[in-house]
Design a protein around this motif. Sequence first.
Motif, PDB file in Angstrom:
ATOM      1  N   SER A   1       8.413  -2.412  -4.492  1.00 16.41           N
ATOM      2  CA  SER A   1       9.107  -1.375  -3.721  1.00 16.41           C
ATOM      3  C   SER A   1       8.906   0.012  -4.302  1.00 16.41           C
ATOM      4  O   SER A   1       8.699   0.978  -3.575  1.00 16.41           O
TER       5      SER A   1
ATOM      6  N   ALA B   1       5.538   1.010  -3.030  1.00 22.75           N
ATOM      7  CA  ALA B   1       5.309   0.937  -1.576  1.00 22.75           C
ATOM      8  C   ALA B   1       6.036   2.072  -0.858  1.00 22.75           C
ATOM      9  O   ALA B   1       5.631   2.499   0.222  1.00 22.75           O
TER      10      ALA B   1
ATOM     11  N   ARG C   1      12.263  -6.165   1.388  1.00 19.61           N
ATOM     12  CA  ARG C   1      11.070  -5.308   1.501  1.00 19.61           C
ATOM     13  C   ARG C   1       9.836  -6.038   0.991  1.00 19.61           C
ATOM     14  O   ARG C   1       8.762  -5.940   1.585  1.00 19.61           O
TER      15      ARG C   1
ATOM     16  N   ARG D   1      -1.531  -0.655  -1.596  1.00 18.92           N
ATOM     17  CA  ARG D   1      -0.292  -1.335  -1.195  1.00 18.92           C
ATOM     18  C   ARG D   1      -0.481  -2.819  -0.865  1.00 18.92           C
ATOM     19  O   ARG D   1       0.235  -3.680  -1.377  1.00 18.92           O
TER      20      ARG D   1
ATOM     21  N   VAL E   1       0.731  -6.245  -3.383  1.00 15.72           N
ATOM     22  CA  VAL E   1       1.747  -7.264  -3.099  1.00 15.72           C
ATOM     23  C   VAL E   1       1.128  -8.663  -3.052  1.00 15.72           C
ATOM     24  O   VAL E   1       1.722  -9.627  -3.554  1.00 15.72           O
TER      25      VAL E   1
ATOM     26  N   GLU F   1       6.515  -6.512   3.093  1.00 16.26           N
ATOM     27  CA  GLU F   1       5.239  -6.022   2.557  1.00 16.26           C
ATOM     28  C   GLU F   1       4.210  -7.156   2.506  1.00 16.26           C
ATOM     29  O   GLU F   1       3.044  -6.976   2.850  1.00 16.26           O
TER      30      GLU F   1
END
Length: 252
Positions: free
Chosen positions: A186, A189, A238, A198, A202, A242
């Motif tokens: 987070s 991102a 999140r 990004r 993840v 993501e």
Amino acid sequence: MSELNLTLKVWRQATGDAQGEFKLYQLRGVSTEMSFLEMLDVLNEKLISENEEPVAFDHDCREGICGTCSLMINGQAHGPDNETTTCQLHMRKFRDGDTIVVEPWRARAFPVVRDLVVDRSALDRVVSVGGYVSVNCGSAQDANALPVPKQDADRAMDAASCIGCGACVAACKNASAMLFVGAKVSQMALLPQGKPERANRVLNMVAQMDEEGFGACTNTAECEAACPAGISLENIARLNREYFKASLTSSR
Ligand code: SF4
Ligand code: FES
């Protein structure tokens, strides 16, 4: 200032492979002004004076910043205070005559090294596969060159306050690292500097998290309750968003 007489039930384990056991220690005259780690220092001085091995435990800053201290105290990660690390926990939280059970973090991904010390390098390996921005940013820009909405800056700052202690893992019945990874994903991102990497970030961090043997999240929220930095569950939500987006759009 008052003083406590305590019975400590402490996990002792000479090496990672050795059989561990609880040992009972009596400690008299513990000041309520002491931190929990200072109380363990007093125990260790007593053990040394009695020619016994002192209890090994992790600590560094003793200011709630470094994330090193890590104890289960009466079954709670970092003990009974909310949003408080073990080093910031004070003995005034306990009563005269209490028995206090002290154990190391318990998780497959955190093998015991000795006594109360566990190996948390699994968290470092998760960060090493993407928890950074690798582009060369050059000199500092003017503050208004890269506009960031205030709400995003605040959320990124909140996520960045994770100190990597691993209490979220220790408190979770599945030993999941989702709160930790959610915070690390987070904080980048949400900011423009984190956008170029990004998707890969993840995907890589979740793959590493699984490889290290952390469990899955089943939304029991024990992680949030144990977190000394107040990291919110919204970071797990999140992380899931993501990951889903990256799975659909990544060209890997
Ligand atoms: S999310 Fe909270 S409990 Fe987990 S490692 Fe970060 S600071 Fe510690
Ligand atoms: S010793 Fe650094 S956070 Fe507790």
